[in-house]
Design a protein around this motif. Structure first.
Motif, short mmCIF file in Angstrom:
data_model
loop_
_atom_site.label_atom_id
_atom_site.label_comp_id
_atom_site.label_asym_id
_atom_site.label_seq_id
_atom_site.Cartn_x
_atom_site.Cartn_y
_atom_site.Cartn_z
N SER A 60 7.93 18.90 2.23
CA SER A 60 7.36 17.57 2.50
C SER A 60 8.30 16.78 3.40
O SER A 60 9.43 17.21 3.68
CB SER A 60 7.14 16.81 1.18
N SER B 17 4.95 5.18 1.90
CA SER B 17 5.44 6.42 1.28
C SER B 17 5.50 6.29 -0.24
O SER B 17 5.12 7.22 -0.95
CB SER B 17 6.83 6.75 1.83
N LEU B 18 5.97 5.17 -0.73
CA LEU B 18 6.07 4.99 -2.18
C LEU B 18 4.69 4.93 -2.83
O LEU B 18 4.50 5.46 -3.92
CB LEU B 18 6.85 3.71 -2.50
N ASP B 19 3.75 4.30 -2.16
CA ASP B 19 2.39 4.19 -2.70
C ASP B 19 1.62 5.50 -2.63
O ASP B 19 0.73 5.74 -3.44
CB ASP B 19 1.59 3.12 -1.95
N SER B 20 1.96 6.35 -1.67
CA SER B 20 1.19 7.58 -1.43
C SER B 20 2.10 8.77 -1.13
O SER B 20 1.85 9.53 -0.19
CB SER B 20 0.24 7.36 -0.25
N ARG B 21 3.12 8.95 -1.90
CA ARG B 21 4.11 10.01 -1.64
C ARG B 21 3.46 11.40 -1.50
O ARG B 21 3.86 12.20 -0.66
CB ARG B 21 5.15 10.03 -2.77
N TRP B 22 2.45 11.66 -2.29
CA TRP B 22 1.76 12.96 -2.26
C TRP B 22 1.14 13.25 -0.89
O TRP B 22 0.95 14.41 -0.53
CB TRP B 22 0.68 12.99 -3.34
N PHE C 231 2.47 13.04 1.91
CA PHE C 231 3.47 13.54 2.85
C PHE C 231 3.88 14.98 2.55
O PHE C 231 4.85 15.48 3.10
CB PHE C 231 4.68 12.59 2.87
N ASP C 232 3.11 15.64 1.71
CA ASP C 232 3.28 17.05 1.43
C ASP C 232 2.90 17.84 2.69
O ASP C 232 1.84 17.60 3.28
CB ASP C 232 2.38 17.45 0.24
N GLY D 161 5.55 7.17 7.82
CA GLY D 161 4.57 6.34 7.12
C GLY D 161 3.70 5.56 8.08
O GLY D 161 2.48 5.45 7.90
N PRO E 93 12.19 11.63 1.88
CA PRO E 93 12.16 10.18 1.65
C PRO E 93 13.13 9.44 2.57
O PRO E 93 12.96 8.25 2.84
CB PRO E 93 12.59 10.03 0.19
N ARG F 129 8.19 2.80 4.37
CA ARG F 129 8.70 3.09 3.02
C ARG F 129 7.68 2.69 1.96
O ARG F 129 7.45 3.42 1.00
CB ARG F 129 10.02 2.36 2.78
#
Length: 160
Positions: free
Chosen positions: A117, A132-137, A139-140, A65, A120, A129
């Protein structure tokens, strides 16, 4: 804003690991700062003077992240087009694109073989973190590789 320039550095053992401590004043606010980095167990096979970070292993200093956030910050400085830029400005943009690509490559090091991806469980800092939670997509793996290819293509526009 100016960067951190260490005034002192020293090697030391912390938790049975060789480390390197850097101390100095923040170039922006003047606050005294200190940073300690673990020295890798195995030396790098070769010294590459390029913009890359680390070796082929995932970072132990920044989580994915933080690396993606760094790439975003670097790449946000890039002008839309090289048209009208001086040679110095084009070189600076090219270098920023190179550093941004290197930061994206660091994120990709966290994608395990066969995974789609970044896991988590790869995020260990609060900042990483949260990102990552705000923009998980973001990290594809395919999206990261496409983004890296786009940055490398943009580099070609600034090198011509």
């Amino acid at each position: 804003m100016t960067g951190f320039l260490p005034e002192r550095s020293a090697s030391e053992i912390v938790d049975d690991a060789l480390t390197r401590r850097y101390e100095g004043a923040c170039g922006h606010c003047g606050t005294s700062r200190g940073f300690v980095f673990r020295v890798p167990d195995a030396p790098f096979d070769s010294v590459d003077v390029g913009p890359g970070f680390g070796d082929d292993r995932p970072s132990e200093l920044l989580d994915p992240g933080e690396w993606l956030e760094m790439a975003d910050a670097i790449l946000a400085r890039i002008p839309e087009s090289p048209a009208g830029l001086t040679d110095a400005q084009r070189r600076e943009a090219y270098a920023d694109l190179d550093a941004g690509a290197a930061a994206l490559e660091e994120v990709l090091k966290f994608v395990r073989d066969g995974a789609d991806s970044v896991s988590p469980f790869s995020f260990w800092t609060e900042r990483g973190r949260r990102f990552s939670l705000d923009s998980r997509w973001r990290f594809d793996a395919e999206r990261l590789r496409d983004g890296l290819a786009n940055v490398r293509a943009a580099q070609q526009r600034f090198s011509d």
